[in-house]
Motif scaffolding. Structure first.
Motif, PDB file in Angstrom:
ATOM      1  N   ILE A 369       6.643  -4.743   4.362  1.00 24.60           N
ATOM      2  CA  ILE A 369       6.665  -4.376   5.780  1.00 24.60           C
ATOM      3  C   ILE A 369       8.111  -4.041   6.115  1.00 24.60           C
ATOM      4  N   ILE A 370       8.321  -2.860   6.685  1.00 28.91           N
ATOM      5  CA  ILE A 370       9.672  -2.356   6.916  1.00 28.91           C
ATOM      6  C   ILE A 370       9.808  -1.853   8.356  1.00 28.91           C
ATOM      7  N   LYS A 371      11.042  -1.732   8.797  1.00 27.80           N
ATOM      8  CA  LYS A 371      11.336  -1.300  10.175  1.00 27.80           C
ATOM      9  C   LYS A 371      12.452  -0.266  10.140  1.00 27.80           C
ATOM     10  N   VAL A 372      12.323   0.775  10.970  1.00 23.73           N
ATOM     11  CA  VAL A 372      13.330   1.825  10.990  1.00 23.73           C
ATOM     12  C   VAL A 372      14.269   1.663  12.188  1.00 23.73           C
ATOM     13  N   GLU A 373      15.555   1.807  11.928  1.00 30.11           N
ATOM     14  CA  GLU A 373      16.586   1.834  12.963  1.00 30.11           C
ATOM     15  C   GLU A 373      17.620   2.876  12.539  1.00 30.11           C
ATOM     16  N   ASN A 374      17.884   3.834  13.415  1.00 32.95           N
ATOM     17  CA  ASN A 374      18.876   4.878  13.133  1.00 32.95           C
ATOM     18  C   ASN A 374      18.614   5.576  11.803  1.00 32.95           C
ATOM     19  N   ARG A 375      17.335   5.868  11.563  1.00 34.37           N
ATOM     20  CA  ARG A 375      16.862   6.606  10.384  1.00 34.37           C
ATOM     21  C   ARG A 375      17.005   5.830   9.072  1.00 34.37           C
ATOM     22  N   VAL A 376      17.283   4.559   9.151  1.00 31.50           N
ATOM     23  CA  VAL A 376      17.391   3.722   7.956  1.00 31.50           C
ATOM     24  C   VAL A 376      16.316   2.649   8.010  1.00 31.50           C
ATOM     25  N   TRP A 377      15.609   2.475   6.884  1.00 27.37           N
ATOM     26  CA  TRP A 377      14.553   1.469   6.802  1.00 27.37           C
ATOM     27  C   TRP A 377      15.119   0.161   6.257  1.00 27.37           C
ATOM     28  N   SER A 378      14.693  -0.942   6.848  1.00 23.19           N
ATOM     29  CA  SER A 378      15.101  -2.265   6.374  1.00 23.19           C
ATOM     30  C   SER A 378      13.872  -3.122   6.130  1.00 23.19           C
ATOM     31  N   LEU A 379      14.028  -4.061   5.231  1.00 24.79           N
ATOM     32  CA  LEU A 379      12.918  -4.928   4.844  1.00 24.79           C
ATOM     33  C   LEU A 379      12.679  -6.011   5.884  1.00 24.79           C
ATOM     34  N   VAL A 380      11.419  -6.164   6.273  1.00 26.22           N
ATOM     35  CA  VAL A 380      11.023  -7.245   7.179  1.00 26.22           C
ATOM     36  C   VAL A 380      10.360  -8.368   6.395  1.00 26.22           C
ATOM     37  N   GLU A 381       9.444  -8.005   5.507  1.00 28.76           N
ATOM     38  CA  GLU A 381       8.701  -9.016   4.748  1.00 28.76           C
ATOM     39  C   GLU A 381       8.073  -8.376   3.522  1.00 28.76           C
ATOM     40  N   THR A 382       8.013  -9.129   2.431  1.00 29.36           N
ATOM     41  CA  THR A 382       7.372  -8.654   1.199  1.00 29.36           C
ATOM     42  C   THR A 382       6.097  -9.431   0.950  1.00 29.36           C
ATOM     43  N   LYS A 383       5.041  -8.709   0.643  1.00 29.60           N
ATOM     44  CA  LYS A 383       3.785  -9.300   0.214  1.00 29.60           C
ATOM     45  C   LYS A 383       3.657  -9.029  -1.292  1.00 29.60           C
ATOM     46  N   SER A 384       3.747 -10.065  -2.096  1.00 31.33           N
ATOM     47  CA  SER A 384       3.861  -9.902  -3.537  1.00 31.33           C
ATOM     48  C   SER A 384       2.507  -9.763  -4.233  1.00 31.33           C
ATOM     49  N   GLN A 385       2.455  -8.805  -5.141  1.00 29.18           N
ATOM     50  CA  GLN A 385       1.356  -8.640  -6.098  1.00 29.18           C
ATOM     51  C   GLN A 385      -0.029  -8.774  -5.449  1.00 29.18           C
ATOM     52  N   ILE A 386      -0.296  -7.856  -4.539  1.00 26.14           N
ATOM     53  CA  ILE A 386      -1.596  -7.825  -3.880  1.00 26.14           C
ATOM     54  C   ILE A 386      -2.603  -7.140  -4.796  1.00 26.14           C
ATOM     55  N   ARG A 387      -3.674  -7.816  -5.083  1.00 27.10           N
ATOM     56  CA  ARG A 387      -4.715  -7.261  -5.945  1.00 27.10           C
ATOM     57  C   ARG A 387      -5.563  -6.258  -5.164  1.00 27.10           C
ATOM     58  N   PRO A 388      -6.147  -5.288  -5.846  1.00 28.54           N
ATOM     59  CA  PRO A 388      -7.033  -4.339  -5.156  1.00 28.54           C
ATOM     60  C   PRO A 388      -8.336  -4.996  -4.717  1.00 28.54           C
ATOM     61  N   ASP A 389      -8.981  -4.387  -3.765  1.00 29.70           N
ATOM     62  CA  ASP A 389     -10.240  -4.892  -3.216  1.00 29.70           C
ATOM     63  C   ASP A 389     -11.401  -4.462  -4.116  1.00 29.70           C
ATOM     64  N   ASN A 390     -12.293  -5.396  -4.441  1.00 32.13           N
ATOM     65  CA  ASN A 390     -13.481  -5.012  -5.219  1.00 32.13           C
ATOM     66  C   ASN A 390     -14.717  -4.836  -4.352  1.00 32.13           C
ATOM     67  N   TYR A 391     -14.515  -4.874  -3.038  1.00 34.22           N
ATOM     68  CA  TYR A 391     -15.598  -4.620  -2.074  1.00 34.22           C
ATOM     69  C   TYR A 391     -16.813  -5.507  -2.349  1.00 34.22           C
ATOM     70  N   GLY A 392     -16.525  -6.798  -2.505  1.00 39.27           N
ATOM     71  CA  GLY A 392     -17.609  -7.745  -2.727  1.00 39.27           C
ATOM     72  C   GLY A 392     -18.366  -7.503  -4.021  1.00 39.27           C
ATOM     73  N   GLY A 393     -17.663  -6.990  -5.022  1.00 40.58           N
ATOM     74  CA  GLY A 393     -18.297  -6.711  -6.310  1.00 40.58           C
ATOM     75  C   GLY A 393     -18.895  -5.330  -6.414  1.00 40.58           C
ATOM     76  N   ARG A 394     -18.859  -4.560  -5.327  1.00 43.03           N
ATOM     77  CA  ARG A 394     -19.431  -3.208  -5.377  1.00 43.03           C
ATOM     78  C   ARG A 394     -18.530  -2.245  -6.132  1.00 43.03           C
ATOM     79  N   CYS A 395     -17.218  -2.531  -6.165  1.00 45.06           N
ATOM     80  CA  CYS A 395     -16.296  -1.692  -6.926  1.00 45.06           C
ATOM     81  C   CYS A 395     -16.068  -2.341  -8.286  1.00 45.06           C
ATOM     82  N   ASP A 396     -16.857  -1.928  -9.263  1.00 42.35           N
ATOM     83  CA  ASP A 396     -16.798  -2.479 -10.611  1.00 42.35           C
ATOM     84  C   ASP A 396     -17.323  -1.422 -11.569  1.00 42.35           C
ATOM     85  N   VAL A 397     -16.410  -0.764 -12.289  1.00 43.45           N
ATOM     86  CA  VAL A 397     -16.818   0.349 -13.155  1.00 43.45           C
ATOM     87  C   VAL A 397     -17.601  -0.126 -14.373  1.00 43.45           C
TER      88      VAL A 397
END
Length: 411
Positions: A369-397
């Protein structure tokens, strides 16, 4: 938008297409000293603000691979098509890439509408589709490999943070096509989880430039914050008119797309200061990997290159993740590449660690999550290693190997 000299000349990457006598699409000719990949980005038209930087990053990835000796003893050739911000061009050029160029991989077709028009063609000809755009999620089939953030990796963490820090009442304003509408569903999912409320779902055609009525509606609704998913050059008018109405400092704006179209560079700081976004990458990211990447990029592409945002970096990540699959598979064959992806690959990119997810054909990655001030982006918060959504098991090749249907989030 001006294109760089490299993007038109293509330097050593621009070579003649592979002969029509080559074997079935997606199979590299054993006697050839090169292998072709195709990009299907919008290099002109209203969406070129996204397509040109993404293609630039794709070009750089190919240049890096070739500088390191290529793949499996072959130089990688980039065949770049201009989809001209026309969703009908994607499937047309995808077919040309498969049948004429014998491409072993394709990237691009960045909007949801373009992607959904293009992926059936690449599926038919078994050309692996490495999709690098941020997107709403739900593309789940064997032939697509999603390398950027999806809905639960981008809009979910941004809304979790916003409902916690900005308030509980959200107003959604967005462009009117499939991706923003699906992101709109995520608003309701997250409002339900966080005890929040979506005051309005307000959609506008891509060519709208007068948002006077929209601003009046927002002022009347009195939200705690605005979630904007306005896409393309014309929609920048909203931010300019919002600031002119004296609203920028009164109601915060969050977005999963703002900045991806260079809005924070093109608009003035007085029109953009304080806007929040969420991406897996931003150029100011202060890590050794990113500093090294930017130094190599500037050396190869010029010090005056376009800003690299979370949308553009997908052009680099897709090629590099595909290359990792090719190396492990020791083959350019689609099925071999797919098995390599599904075996589990971890790669350190400019944005940090990315890991392939076998059953969803998506990636696990960090989101900021980032915020812009004077055309420069700065870090607000990091969410580490978010896994993809499997849509309740519906996304499974594995469980659904023939599935091609687009999946929707469930409220």
């Amino acid at each position: 938008m001006n294109l760089s000299r490299r993007q038109f000349l293509g330097s050593t990457l621009a070579v003649s297409a592979v002969s029509m006598t080559a074997s079935f699409p997606g199979i590299a000719s054993a006697g050839s000293d090169s292998v072709t990949i195709a990009s299907l980005y919008d290099l002109s038209g209203p969406l070129d603000v996204y397509g040109v930087p993404s293609n630039m990053c794709t070009e750089f990835a190919v240049e890096e691979l070739n500088k390191a000796g290529g793949l499996l003893g072959k130089q990688v050739v980039l065949k770049a098509y201009d989809c001209q911000s026309d969703i009908n061009k994607g499937p047309q050029y995808a077919q040309q890439a498969a049948l004429r160029d014998r491409a072993v991989m394709a990237v691009g077709a960045l909007t949801g509408a373009a992607r959904e028009a293009t992926r059936p063609i690449l599926h038919r000809y078994k050309v692996p589709y490495f999709y690098g755009s941020i997107y709403e999620g739900g593309a789940c089939e064997q032939n697509i490999f999603c390398c950027n953030t999806e809905g639960n990796q981008q809009v979910v963490p941004l809304l979790e943070w916003s409902f916690k820090n900005l308030g509980k009442k959200l107003y959604y304003i967005a462009s009117d096509y499939n991706a923003p509408r699906v992101f709109g569903l995520w608003n309701h999912v997250m409002a339900k989880r966080a005890g929040g409320e979506v005051l309005a779902d307000d959609y506008y055609p891509l060519d709208v430039t007068d948002f006077t009525a929209a601003i009046a509606k927002i002022q009347a609704a009195k939200p705690d914050f605005i979630h904007s998913c306005l896409v393309g050059g014309p929609s920048m008018s909203f931010y300019r008119q919002w600031a002119a109405a004296g609203m920028l400092d009164k109601i915060p704006i969050i977005s999963i797309i703002f900045g991806g179209g260079r809005e924070s560079e093109i608009l003035s700081p007085q029109e953009t200061n304080g806007i929040y976004a969420a991406y897996n990458y931003f150029q100011e990211l202060d890590t050794p990997q990113n500093k090294a990447f930017l130094a190599r990029f500037a050396e190869a592409m010029g010090q005056d290159h376009s800003y690299i945002n979370g949308e553009a970096i997908g052009g680099y990540n897709t090629v590099m993740l595909w290359a990792e699959c090719v190396k492990r598979a020791k083959s350019f064959d689609r099925d071999a590449v797919m098995k390599a992806w599904e075996s589990g690959i971890t790669w350190e990119g400019p944005g940090g660690t990315m890991a392939t997810d076998a059953s969803t054909h998506h990636t696990t990655q960090d989101v900021r999550i980032i915020k812009v001030e004077n055309r420069v982006w700065s870090l607000v918060e990091t969410k580490s290693q978010i896994r993809p959504d499997n849509y309740g098991g519906r996304c499974d090749v594995f469980a659904h190997p023939s599935q091609t249907d687009f999946l929707m989030p469930q409220i």
